[in-house]
Write an enzyme that holds these catalytic residues in place. Structure first.
Site, short mmCIF file in Angstrom:
data_model
loop_
_atom_site.label_atom_id
_atom_site.label_comp_id
_atom_site.label_asym_id
_atom_site.label_seq_id
_atom_site.Cartn_x
_atom_site.Cartn_y
_atom_site.Cartn_z
N GLN A 138 2.38 -11.09 13.26
CA GLN A 138 2.68 -9.84 13.65
C GLN A 138 3.64 -9.65 14.64
O GLN A 138 3.54 -10.40 15.35
CB GLN A 138 1.47 -9.11 13.61
N HIS B 98 1.56 -15.79 7.69
CA HIS B 98 2.47 -14.70 8.26
C HIS B 98 2.24 -14.50 9.69
O HIS B 98 0.86 -14.97 10.20
CB HIS B 98 2.24 -13.31 7.59
N ALA C 245 0.86 -1.31 0.10
CA ALA C 245 -0.23 0.15 -0.04
C ALA C 245 0.75 1.24 0.12
O ALA C 245 0.44 2.28 -0.59
CB ALA C 245 -0.93 0.04 1.14
N LYS D 183 -17.02 -21.01 19.05
CA LYS D 183 -17.18 -20.67 20.23
C LYS D 183 -17.36 -19.12 20.30
O LYS D 183 -16.60 -18.63 19.74
CB LYS D 183 -16.38 -20.76 21.55
N HIS E 72 4.84 -15.35 25.13
CA HIS E 72 4.86 -14.56 26.34
C HIS E 72 6.51 -15.09 26.74
O HIS E 72 6.59 -16.06 27.27
CB HIS E 72 3.96 -14.75 27.31
#
EC number: 2.7.7.12
Length: 379
Positions: free
Chosen positions: A188, A186, A81, A334, A301
């Site tokens: 992030q 992919h 973009a 769910k 984490h």
């Protein structure tokens, strides 16, 4: 006097007495479970799995995805973009997110004028990492060496961004059901100058447990699950995959190293090889469960970076969360609504039942099995 003739208070007392006399079975009776990692409770209502489903049914997933689409901004050679052209990459590819949620140069908002209207500075960077040049593959269909390259890239970007920011969040949203509109494989990476809410809760919980017991919470939890076995999905030389005792999502899993590791960059070459193999097996089981490209959100984490390194983070244990939404089939998911939004998390299928279903699934992907059958039929 019969119970039907009793007043409401007597009927309630009789019902409570019957409940106390019954033998509790986690697979049959509702109960609440505590999540010591994030300091919250989940309501488990296993009996609800018997109810008929008349709610939303998701559309079937797109069967075929083109291997290369020049209009797909994640493909090699495509124009994004912002006008930049992707290189002809043949492995992983890391680049700055063209629409970042965090930027490094945001101004400081200054002091708040009232304690009920606190505002603090938020700075950071957002990146996108492509796993593979092909759009028609996902992690379970990639080779172990290709997945190992992804793990190495995760470790590198954690170290790079962690030199400047205390929190580096790697996450993957797989599938349109989890808000991912681009099928290209992919993830992030968002790095921030603050600890997000969930990271803060995990920081407090692990610190408190370590202060009280002298050992990392998740290291001890992994040891306990190895002894109990009922929630294990996969085990290897260096890794454990299990459905947490406190799982919220139907087939939620927790990926843990066997030894005390605080951050991704600390993993040894052998641990990274084993992690690649373990991830491939887990994600293959996920796909095999309903014979679909299994949607999920996952993320790593680890101990905060930067100024929070060293002995102050001994309470941390590296781990990955997998949160898949599917419940009954490839088209029934769910929803986190109503009670979950206003009271607390709730699940139907017990974690033990979910673990058993995943554990017995084959580690060969159903797509490969189907191709073998088609090849044999035409031979």
């Amino acid at each position: 006097m019969s119970q039907s003739g009793a007043d409401p208070e007597q009927r309630q007392q009789a019902s409570e007495a019957d409940a106390m006399a019954a033998t509790f079975r986690a697979s049959e009776h509702q109960h609440i479970r505590y999540n010591p990692l994030q300091d919250e409770w989940v309501l488990v209502s296993a009996h609800r799995m018997k109810r008929p489903w008349q709610g939303q049914v998701e559309p079937q997933l797109l069967k075929t995805v083109p291997r290369h689409d020049p209009l797909n901004p994640l493909c090699p050679g495509a124009t994004r973009a912002n006008g930049e052209v992707n290189p002809p990459y043949d492995g992983t590819f890391l680049f700055d997110n063209d629409f970042p949620a965090l930027q490094p140069d945001a101004p400081d908002p200054g002091p708040s004028d009232h304690p009920l209207f606190r505002v603090e500075a938020a700075r950071g960077v957002c990146k996108v990492m492509c796993f593979h040049p092909w759009s028609d593959v996902t992690l379970p269909l990639m080779s172990v060496p290709e997945i190992r390259a992804v793990i190495d890239a995760w470790a590198s970007v954690t170290e790079e961004l962690g030199a400047q920011y205390p929190w580096v969040q790697i996450f993957e949203n797989k599938g349109a059901m989890m808000g991912c509109s681009n099928p290209h494989p992919h993830c992030q990476v968002w790095a921030s100058n603050f600890l997000p809410d969930i990271a803060q809760r995990e920081e407090r919980s692990q610190q408190t447990y370590h202060n009280q017991h002298g050992k990392p919470l998740l290291l001890e939890y992994g040891h306990q699950e190895l002894l109990r076995k009922e929630r294990l999905v996969l085990t290897s030389e260096y890794w454990i995959v299990l459905v947490p005792f406190w799982a919220v999502w139907p087939f939620q899993t927790l990926l843990l190293p066997r030894r005390h590791v605080q951050r991704l960059p600390e993993l040894t070459p052998a641990e990274r090889d084993d992690l690649a193999s373990t991830m491939k097996k887990l994600l293959t089981k996920y796909d095999n469960l309903f014979e679909t490209s299994f949607p999920y959100s996952m993320g790593w984490h680890g101990a905060p970076m930067g100024l929070k390194t060293g002995a102050t983070c001994d309470h941390w244990q590296l781990h990955a969360h997998y949160y898949p939404p599917l419940l009954r089939s490839a088209t029934v998911r769910k929803f986190m609504v109503g009670y979950e939004m206003l009271a607390q998390a709730q699940r139907d299928l017990t974690p033990e039942q979910a673990a058993e279903r995943l554990r017995v699934l084959p580690e060969v992907h159903y797509c490969l099995t189907q191709k073998d059958k088609e090849t044999a039929a035409t031979a």
